[in-house]
Design a protein around this motif. Structure first.
Motif, short mmCIF file in Angstrom:
data_model
loop_
_atom_site.label_atom_id
_atom_site.label_comp_id
_atom_site.label_asym_id
_atom_site.label_seq_id
_atom_site.Cartn_x
_atom_site.Cartn_y
_atom_site.Cartn_z
N ALA A 101 0.85 -1.20 0.04
CA ALA A 101 -0.05 -0.10 -0.05
C ALA A 101 0.93 1.54 0.06
N GLN A 102 2.04 1.35 0.90
CA GLN A 102 2.62 2.58 1.12
C GLN A 102 4.53 2.31 0.35
N VAL A 103 4.69 2.96 -0.69
CA VAL A 103 6.08 3.13 -1.25
C VAL A 103 6.51 4.32 -1.10
N VAL A 104 7.75 4.51 -0.66
CA VAL A 104 8.40 5.62 -0.57
C VAL A 104 9.86 5.36 -1.16
N VAL A 105 10.27 6.18 -2.27
CA VAL A 105 11.37 5.85 -2.99
C VAL A 105 12.39 6.99 -2.75
N LEU A 106 13.50 6.59 -2.35
CA LEU A 106 14.56 7.64 -2.14
C LEU A 106 15.54 7.69 -3.55
N THR A 107 15.50 8.82 -4.21
CA THR A 107 16.01 8.89 -5.57
C THR A 107 16.18 10.35 -5.74
N ASP A 108 17.16 10.29 -7.00
CA ASP A 108 17.31 11.62 -7.60
C ASP A 108 16.14 12.59 -7.39
#
Length: 327
Positions: A101-108
């Protein structure tokens, strides 16, 4: 490569990977992961690269155990490789979102609009920022997602999903996009000269759009003069800064003819027909053998072989014409 040779290659690389893991030499493991990818050993590749990324992060969450296990939310770690490497596997964020349900992406930050448009409900954050991890029960390297959702060539091909560039309904793709230059010293002697490009561009009877960064050092003026073509400039977009605008440019052409660079990876990730001109030998993470890559179904790899560069480019243009659907 036949199965016997492929198995032998895999065994050699696997032994190197085991040694690197035991010694916790994570930078070495990244190099080994790249070797796996060039050899088309995708499951081994993703596992090695995921281990390297997850072992060197400061985040303390458990590693995501895969789609068969329920969890509240996943923090996707920033990539440890280049932008082109990241573009190859961003699609798997969509597979993760279908299970979590919850996706957090650390990216440029340059990728944030592209990711959030392509995968609604995904939240992007800067890799160096402070994240609110409430509701996030696990973490995963981007390659960990690839490990679960793209373990082999068949899974990669069948599960391909394109990234979505910003477009407007009235805009119809037209013409051919080209990218012919790199400032990288490693590529300087491994790419066609402007004169070689001009020889093939003279034969193209449709609009040509530059997708080239640093057009002046790339000698776009000389390319126009030698080819006799009115090549549209890309200068309205700074590809090094405005990646979303660059995606719009790439999506605005019917096909792309390019050397190995970010343009090639962005075209592949967007599903735009693309022919990539390659010198002989191992080049970045393209497969060492063959004309195709399962990571980009609409891309073909045009290797120089024993030809000169002008002949190689003509082969690339013929191949690209065959990939572009008729109007």
């Amino acid at each position: 490569m036949d199965n016997k040779a492929s198995n032998a290659t895999r065994q050699v690389i696997s032994e190197q990977a085991e040694t690197a893991i035991a010694a916790q030499k994570w930078s070495r493991l990244r190099t080994i992961g790249n070797r796996f990818e060039r050899a088309r050993c995708y499951r081994d590749c993703w596992f090695a690269l995921a281990r390297a990324s997850e072992a060197t992060t400061d985040h303390q969450l458990p590693i995501w155990p895969g789609p068969d296990e329920s969890c509240e939310g996943v923090l996707v770690l920033p990539t440890t490789r280049d932008l082109g490497d990241e573009l190859r596997i961003l699609r798997f964020i969509g597979d993760l979102k279908a299970h979590v349900a919850q996706v957090v992406v650390l990216t440029d930050p340059r990728l944030h609009p592209l990711i959030e448009r392509s995968f609604p409900g995904v939240v992007c954050c800067r890799p160096d920022g402070r994240q609110n991890q409430v509701g996030l029960s696990h973490m995963a390297a981007q390659e960990r997602l690839a490990y679960w959702f793209g373990a082999d060539e068949q899974q990669l091909q069948h599960g391909f999903r394109t990234l979505k560039a910003p477009t407007t309904p009235e805009e119809e793709p037209k013409g051919i996009g080209i990218s012919w230059f790199s400032k990288s010293r490693n590529k300087k002697d491994r790419m066609p000269a402007v004169e070689d490009w001009a020889s093939v561009l003279r034969t193209i009877r449709q609009p040509i759009q530059s997708l080239q960064y640093l057009e002046k050092p790339a000698r776009i003026k000389a390319l126009r003069e030698l080819s006799g073509q009115r090549i549209r400039s890309s200068q309205s977009i700074d590809q090094m800064v405005d990646l979303d605008g660059f995606a719009r440019q790439v999506a605005g052409v019917r096909g792309v003819l390019t050397i190995s660079n970010t343009t090639a990876h962005l075209a592949g990730a967007l599903g735009i027909p693309c022919a990539v001109i390659l010198d002989n030998g191992s080049i970045t993470n393209w497969p060492d053998l063959g004309e195709t890559t399962p990571l980009y179904p609409s891309t073909r790899l045009i290797r120089r072989g024993s030809d000169d560069w002008a002949t190689t480019l003509r082969r690339g243009w013929r191949t690209l014409r065959g990939l572009i659907p008729p109007k």
